[in-house]
Design an enzyme around this catalytic site. Structure first.
Site, PDB file in Angstrom:
ATOM      1  N   ILE A 164      29.576  39.324  40.357  1.00 60.55           N
ATOM      2  CA  ILE A 164      30.604  39.444  41.391  1.00 60.55           C
ATOM      3  C   ILE A 164      31.948  39.525  40.680  1.00 60.55           C
ATOM      4  CG2 ILE A 164      29.321  38.340  43.259  1.00 60.55           C
ATOM      5  CD1 ILE A 164      30.726  35.746  42.692  1.00 60.55           C
ATOM      6  N   ASP A 165      32.946  40.044  41.373  1.00 61.68           N
ATOM      7  CA  ASP A 165      34.251  40.266  40.762  1.00 61.68           C
ATOM      8  C   ASP A 165      34.920  38.945  40.375  1.00 61.68           C
ATOM      9  OD1 ASP A 165      33.932  42.994  41.249  1.00 61.68           O
ATOM     10  OD2 ASP A 165      34.911  42.857  43.209  1.00 61.68           O
TER      11      ASP A 165
END
Length: 355
Positions: A164-165
């Site tokens: 995930i970012d």
């Protein structure tokens, strides 16, 4: 070229000096031109293939003698030909991304001999890369598992199964064995995992629920962004299902369920339908996109940006089948403090406006 080195090449191209003839050169990028390739300038050809490297930087590298065709330096005006071997050579070696264990706090939600599930805070980079070679989630995992005999953080057969970012919070699963990574990787590939995100987006989402379908690829106008591409032959197929959880005036809290897992998928798909994530700087959500022109409202929104200084996106649930036991596992992570405070501010604003 391994993807983890692409952003690093951008750093290498930042500051190029003409190379001395006797200097030792190191290969940073290599590509063989397709048989059917029409003649095109080499700077244009490489620009379309090296992520985050500007055409100007490539031209500078060529002028400095770092861009090669079939082993010989060429200028940026060189026209590539079918089967040309193109390389970018630099006078310093590639950074080797050895994972060094670092004592960084980890929120471990679940762990057994095969896998672990962690709750990542916003702001923590997942994997070492350009400008972030230390202090990442992977470094923290390496420290946590430093006494596990068969776990090698540099072995691609174990470790992170998905990402995930940096500024997205929430759940991630890590494989501790090759068998676990193979099994979990197939579940993600076959879209059998269960992943739900909560996001606060700009605007009034009219439909209570809906689905966004659109191929995602690099934005041709801004290579730092991804975008929904109109050409069905470009990008990667992506599907996001959304459902409205709460309407808060000029913003809406939604649940997003991923059917696919593309880079920035929720951020791109929600922007595509006119609902950019709140405070998503890369996609313009850090501007006031909805609301009034009153200075009091502007001050309120800016305070909200300060409360949640990142895109308001949280990976809330994660479900998969355990790779060894075959048991279905399901995890939930409650919204973090910054998003809870942000929602409370908007609820207060709406209730005061309605009085």
């Amino acid at each position: 070229m391994a993807e983890e080195y692409i952003d690093e090449l951008e750093d290498s191209l930042d500051d190029v000096e003409p190379v001395a003839q006797e200097a030792e050169l190191y290969e940073h990028f290599r590509v063989v031109v397709d048989k059917g390739q029409a003649p095109v300038r080499i700077d244009k050809y490489l620009f379309e293939r090296i992520v985050n490297a500007s055409r100007n930087r490539i031209q500078m590298a060529a002028d400095a003698g770092f861009v090669m065709a079939n082993g010989k330096p060429v200028k940026s005006s060189y026209k590539v030909k079918p089967m040309d071997v193109l390389t970018v050579m630099m006078d310093r070696p590639r950074y080797e991304n050895d994972i060094i264990p670092e004592d960084i706090p980890l929120d471990v939600v679940y762990e057994d001999d095969d896998l672990m599930v962690v709750n990542k805070p916003a702001g923590l980079v997942v994997h070492p890369g350009c400008g972030n070679y230390h202090g990442t989630l992977v470094n923290a995992i390496a420290w946590h598992l430093r006494n596990v005999p068969n776990y090698d953080p540099n072995d691609p057969q174990v470790g992170l199964v998905h990402r995930i970012d940096k500024d997205t919070s929430g759940l991630l699963v890590i494989a501790k064995t090759p068998d676990a990574k193979t099994s979990l990787g197939l579940q993600f590939f076959n879209k059998t995992t269960k992943r739900e995100y909560n996001a606060l987006v700009w605007g009034i989402v009219e439909k209570d629920e809906g689905t966004v379908v659109g191929n995602i690829g690099r934005n041709p106008k801004d290579r730092m962004q991804m975008a929904v591409l109109s050409d069905p032959e470009q990008g990667k197929h992506a599907v996001t299902h959304y459902q409205v959880l709460e309407r808060l005036g000029y913003v809406t809290l939604v649940k997003c369920v991923l059917e696919t897992g593309r880079t920035h998928q929720i951020r791109v798909h929600m922007k595509h339908i006119g609902h950019t994530l709140f405070n998503d700087e890369r996609y313009g959500g850090h501007e006031i996109l909805k609301g009034t022109h009153f200075s009091k409202y502007k001050q309120f929104v800016n305070n909200c940006f300060d409360i949640c200084p990142r895109q308001a996106l949280h990976a809330r649930t994660l479900g998969f089948v355990h790779p060894r036991t075959g048991k279905e596992m399901f995890f939930t992570s409650e919204l973090p403090a910054d998003m809870l405070a942000l929602l409370d501010r908007w609820r207060t604003y709406i209730s005061n406006r309605e009085e």
